[in-house]
Design a protein around this motif. Structure first.
Motif, PDB file in Angstrom:
ATOM      1  N   ARG A   7       0.836  -1.210   0.000  1.00 56.04           N
ATOM      2  CA  ARG A   7       0.000   0.000   0.000  1.00 56.04           C
ATOM      3  C   ARG A   7       0.866   1.255   0.000  1.00 56.04           C
ATOM      4  O   ARG A   7       0.609   2.199  -0.756  1.00 56.04           O
ATOM      5  CB  ARG A   7      -0.925  -0.028   1.221  1.00 56.04           C
ATOM      6  CG  ARG A   7      -1.835   1.186   1.346  1.00 56.04           C
ATOM      7  CD  ARG A   7      -2.917   0.933   2.369  1.00 56.04           C
ATOM      8  NE  ARG A   7      -3.677   2.149   2.637  1.00 56.04           N
ATOM      9  CZ  ARG A   7      -3.564   2.887   3.725  1.00 56.04           C
ATOM     10  NH1 ARG A   7      -2.684   2.541   4.667  1.00 56.04           N
ATOM     11  NH2 ARG A   7      -4.298   3.963   3.903  1.00 56.04           N
ATOM     12  N   TYR A   8       1.892   1.278   0.833  1.00 50.27           N
ATOM     13  CA  TYR A   8       2.780   2.450   0.885  1.00 50.27           C
ATOM     14  C   TYR A   8       3.447   2.670  -0.466  1.00 50.27           C
ATOM     15  O   TYR A   8       3.537   3.802  -0.957  1.00 50.27           O
ATOM     16  CB  TYR A   8       3.852   2.262   1.964  1.00 50.27           C
ATOM     17  CG  TYR A   8       3.327   2.221   3.378  1.00 50.27           C
ATOM     18  CD1 TYR A   8       2.082   2.739   3.712  1.00 50.27           C
ATOM     19  CD2 TYR A   8       4.093   1.656   4.404  1.00 50.27           C
ATOM     20  CE1 TYR A   8       1.612   2.698   5.009  1.00 50.27           C
ATOM     21  CE2 TYR A   8       3.631   1.614   5.707  1.00 50.27           C
ATOM     22  CZ  TYR A   8       2.387   2.123   6.009  1.00 50.27           C
ATOM     23  OH  TYR A   8       1.932   2.087   7.300  1.00 50.27           O
ATOM     24  N   PHE A   9       3.923   1.575  -1.057  1.00 47.61           N
ATOM     25  CA  PHE A   9       4.602   1.688  -2.347  1.00 47.61           C
ATOM     26  C   PHE A   9       3.672   2.260  -3.412  1.00 47.61           C
ATOM     27  O   PHE A   9       4.062   3.149  -4.187  1.00 47.61           O
ATOM     28  CB  PHE A   9       5.116   0.311  -2.787  1.00 47.61           C
ATOM     29  CG  PHE A   9       5.531   0.246  -4.224  1.00 47.61           C
ATOM     30  CD1 PHE A   9       6.756   0.757  -4.640  1.00 47.61           C
ATOM     31  CD2 PHE A   9       4.691  -0.302  -5.195  1.00 47.61           C
ATOM     32  CE1 PHE A   9       7.133   0.721  -5.976  1.00 47.61           C
ATOM     33  CE2 PHE A   9       5.055  -0.342  -6.517  1.00 47.61           C
ATOM     34  CZ  PHE A   9       6.275   0.173  -6.919  1.00 47.61           C
ATOM     35  N   LEU A  10       2.429   1.788  -3.463  1.00 52.42           N
ATOM     36  CA  LEU A  10       1.497   2.249  -4.486  1.00 52.42           C
ATOM     37  C   LEU A  10       1.184   3.729  -4.330  1.00 52.42           C
ATOM     38  O   LEU A  10       1.109   4.462  -5.324  1.00 52.42           O
ATOM     39  CB  LEU A  10       0.204   1.431  -4.416  1.00 52.42           C
ATOM     40  CG  LEU A  10       0.307  -0.028  -4.887  1.00 52.42           C
ATOM     41  CD1 LEU A  10      -0.976  -0.796  -4.562  1.00 52.42           C
ATOM     42  CD2 LEU A  10       0.583  -0.097  -6.388  1.00 52.42           C
ATOM     43  N   VAL A  11       1.035   4.199  -3.109  1.00 48.67           N
ATOM     44  CA  VAL A  11       0.729   5.611  -2.890  1.00 48.67           C
ATOM     45  C   VAL A  11       1.923   6.487  -3.277  1.00 48.67           C
ATOM     46  O   VAL A  11       1.762   7.531  -3.938  1.00 48.67           O
ATOM     47  CB  VAL A  11       0.323   5.856  -1.424  1.00 48.67           C
ATOM     48  CG1 VAL A  11       0.148   7.354  -1.160  1.00 48.67           C
ATOM     49  CG2 VAL A  11      -0.973   5.117  -1.100  1.00 48.67           C
ATOM     50  N   VAL A  12       3.132   6.078  -2.910  1.00 48.35           N
ATOM     51  CA  VAL A  12       4.323   6.846  -3.293  1.00 48.35           C
ATOM     52  C   VAL A  12       4.475   6.859  -4.815  1.00 48.35           C
ATOM     53  O   VAL A  12       4.793   7.906  -5.413  1.00 48.35           O
ATOM     54  CB  VAL A  12       5.588   6.263  -2.625  1.00 48.35           C
ATOM     55  CG1 VAL A  12       6.845   6.972  -3.155  1.00 48.35           C
ATOM     56  CG2 VAL A  12       5.503   6.403  -1.113  1.00 48.35           C
ATOM     57  N   ALA A  13       4.217   5.723  -5.461  1.00 47.28           N
ATOM     58  CA  ALA A  13       4.327   5.656  -6.920  1.00 47.28           C
ATOM     59  C   ALA A  13       3.314   6.582  -7.582  1.00 47.28           C
ATOM     60  O   ALA A  13       3.601   7.206  -8.607  1.00 47.28           O
ATOM     61  CB  ALA A  13       4.128   4.214  -7.386  1.00 47.28           C
ATOM     62  N   THR A  19       6.497  13.327   0.664  1.00 46.68           N
ATOM     63  CA  THR A  19       5.745  14.201   1.557  1.00 46.68           C
ATOM     64  C   THR A  19       4.252  14.118   1.279  1.00 46.68           C
ATOM     65  O   THR A  19       3.426  13.970   2.189  1.00 46.68           O
ATOM     66  CB  THR A  19       6.227  15.653   1.419  1.00 46.68           C
ATOM     67  OG1 THR A  19       7.632  15.714   1.721  1.00 46.68           O
ATOM     68  CG2 THR A  19       5.465  16.559   2.365  1.00 46.68           C
ATOM     69  N   ARG A  20       3.881  14.236  -0.015  1.00 46.88           N
ATOM     70  CA  ARG A  20       2.454  14.154  -0.362  1.00 46.88           C
ATOM     71  C   ARG A  20       1.895  12.767  -0.041  1.00 46.88           C
ATOM     72  O   ARG A  20       0.756  12.636   0.423  1.00 46.88           O
ATOM     73  CB  ARG A  20       2.253  14.482  -1.848  1.00 46.88           C
ATOM     74  CG  ARG A  20       2.488  15.935  -2.205  1.00 46.88           C
ATOM     75  CD  ARG A  20       1.884  16.258  -3.569  1.00 46.88           C
ATOM     76  NE  ARG A  20       2.453  15.442  -4.630  1.00 46.88           N
ATOM     77  CZ  ARG A  20       3.506  15.793  -5.356  1.00 46.88           C
ATOM     78  NH1 ARG A  20       4.138  16.950  -5.120  1.00 46.88           N
ATOM     79  NH2 ARG A  20       3.958  15.000  -6.322  1.00 46.88           N
ATOM     80  N   ALA A  21       2.686  11.725  -0.301  1.00 48.81           N
ATOM     81  CA  ALA A  21       2.243  10.366   0.002  1.00 48.81           C
ATOM     82  C   ALA A  21       2.008  10.185   1.499  1.00 48.81           C
ATOM     83  O   ALA A  21       1.039   9.547   1.928  1.00 48.81           O
ATOM     84  CB  ALA A  21       3.272   9.357  -0.509  1.00 48.81           C
ATOM     85  N   ALA A  22       2.909  10.759   2.325  1.00 49.52           N
ATOM     86  CA  ALA A  22       2.761  10.641   3.772  1.00 49.52           C
ATOM     87  C   ALA A  22       1.488  11.319   4.254  1.00 49.52           C
ATOM     88  O   ALA A  22       0.767  10.796   5.113  1.00 49.52           O
ATOM     89  CB  ALA A  22       3.992  11.238   4.458  1.00 49.52           C
ATOM     90  N   VAL A  23       1.171  12.503   3.687  1.00 48.53           N
ATOM     91  CA  VAL A  23      -0.065  13.200   4.049  1.00 48.53           C
ATOM     92  C   VAL A  23      -1.277  12.353   3.686  1.00 48.53           C
ATOM     93  O   VAL A  23      -2.230  12.216   4.466  1.00 48.53           O
ATOM     94  CB  VAL A  23      -0.130  14.571   3.345  1.00 48.53           C
ATOM     95  CG1 VAL A  23      -1.505  15.213   3.554  1.00 48.53           C
ATOM     96  CG2 VAL A  23       0.968  15.491   3.868  1.00 48.53           C
ATOM     97  N   ARG A  24      -1.256  11.785   2.506  1.00 51.87           N
ATOM     98  CA  ARG A  24      -2.381  10.942   2.040  1.00 51.87           C
ATOM     99  C   ARG A  24      -2.553   9.708   2.921  1.00 51.87           C
ATOM    100  O   ARG A  24      -3.680   9.267   3.170  1.00 51.87           O
ATOM    101  CB  ARG A  24      -2.118  10.544   0.595  1.00 51.87           C
ATOM    102  CG  ARG A  24      -3.198   9.690  -0.029  1.00 51.87           C
ATOM    103  CD  ARG A  24      -2.924   9.533  -1.506  1.00 51.87           C
ATOM    104  NE  ARG A  24      -3.573   8.368  -2.055  1.00 51.87           N
ATOM    105  CZ  ARG A  24      -3.391   7.916  -3.294  1.00 51.87           C
ATOM    106  NH1 ARG A  24      -2.573   8.576  -4.115  1.00 51.87           N
ATOM    107  NH2 ARG A  24      -4.009   6.830  -3.713  1.00 51.87           N
TER     108      ARG A  24
END
Length: 298
Positions: A7-13, A19-24
């Motif tokens: 899940r983390y990988f998909l959001v960062v991709a 930074t934006r991925a961490a907020v999401r």
């Protein structure tokens, strides 16, 4: 590798920015970066090019993205389906009923409204006598049943009385020629009673026997056909009389006359029955619905 890493990988991709991925994801950026580094370490290769402007996928990252994206979709689908089953929106309901209970308008209306409200539920209906339906509940072959309850209910089952309705007399038309629309049960004590055997219709059998005993006699039983239609056919043939739930008088047979019984009028119950444990949400939803309709009818 854990599902959260995917899940983390998909959001960062998708965000191409930690930074934006961490907020999401609702987390801070350093732990997210650490989780991705742990994933890359496990895979033995970098998944992202890191720059001051953000991140982009390496060739290995693109391959990994192509491979894990269906997994995420499968997880989302599984979550959605599981929630629907848990909420009783989909799945199945195994509902049993007796031959006379289905003739009560409340039961047919409940089945109709349930199908309208829960179209994705696979509704499996089974008609049988009360004792057999009770056995099938205990064997987990049914989720819920609507019965004319006998006096004794086994341990492990919960019974809810929905309503009580009067018993009425079904007599040959010839016998009713000189009668009004009402007759006393005592008047019928010398008549032969046509009834299903108790193993076929325990609730109705118990109600009839109890009604006769309460009026001072034991009925003489002349025939034991298994179904209510067969019983009424024998009444039509002038072979005896019977008592039936009031809602069953919608069965029209030539040669049969229905008469109300004078007070104190004997009654028969209509009930829902289910296991005390392992009741699926679909059965709970049906129970709530039939109770709501019952309140609306009062």
């Amino acid at each position: 590798m854990e599902l959260r890493h995917i899940r983390y990988f998909l959001v960062v991709a998708e965000e191409q920015n930690f930074t934006r991925a961490a907020v999401r994801l609702g987390m801070s950026q350093p732990p997210l970066s650490m989780q991705i580094k742990d994933l890359e370490k496990e895979l033995g290769t970098d998944l992202f090019f890191r720059t001051s402007q953000g991140v982009s996928l390496t060739e290995a990252g693109k391959v990994f993205l192509h491979s894990v994206r269906p997994i995420q979709q499968q997880i989302e689908n599984a979550t959605y389906i599981t929630k629907q089953v848990g909420d009783g929106e989909t799945g199945q309901l195994r509902l049993g009923f007796t031959g006379t209970s289905i003739l009560n308008p409340l039961v047919s209306q409940s089945i109709r409204v349930f199908q309208l409200n829960y179209p994705k539920i696979d509704l499996k209906l089974e008609e049988a006598n009360s004792l057999l339906l009770i056995d099938r509940l205990l064997e987990n072959k049914l989720d819920l049943a609507i019965i004319r309850p006998p006096y004794e209910i086994p341990e492990g089952l919960d019974l809810q009385i929905l309503l009580s309705e009067p018993l009425i007399a079904a007599v040959p038309s010839e016998l009713a020629k000189n009668c009004t629309d009402t007759i006393s049960l005592e008047t019928l004590k010398n008549k032969k009673f046509i009834m299903s055997p108790r193993e076929n219709s325990a609730g109705l059998y118990d109600a009839i026997i109890s009604a006769c005993i309460n009026h001072g006699f034991s009925p003489e039983i002349s025939a034991l056909p298994p179904q209510i239609v067969s019983i009424l056919a024998l009444v039509s043939a002038n072979l005896g009389i019977t008592l039936i739930p009031q809602s069953s008088q919608q069965l029209h047979l030539d040669g049969v006359k229905y008469l109300k019984l004078t007070e104190p009028t004997p009654i028969i119950n209509l009930a829902l029955i289910h296991r005390k444990s392992m009741t699926p949400k679909s059965a709970i939803n049906f129970t709530d619905l039939i109770n709501k309709l019952l309140i609306e009818q009062k």
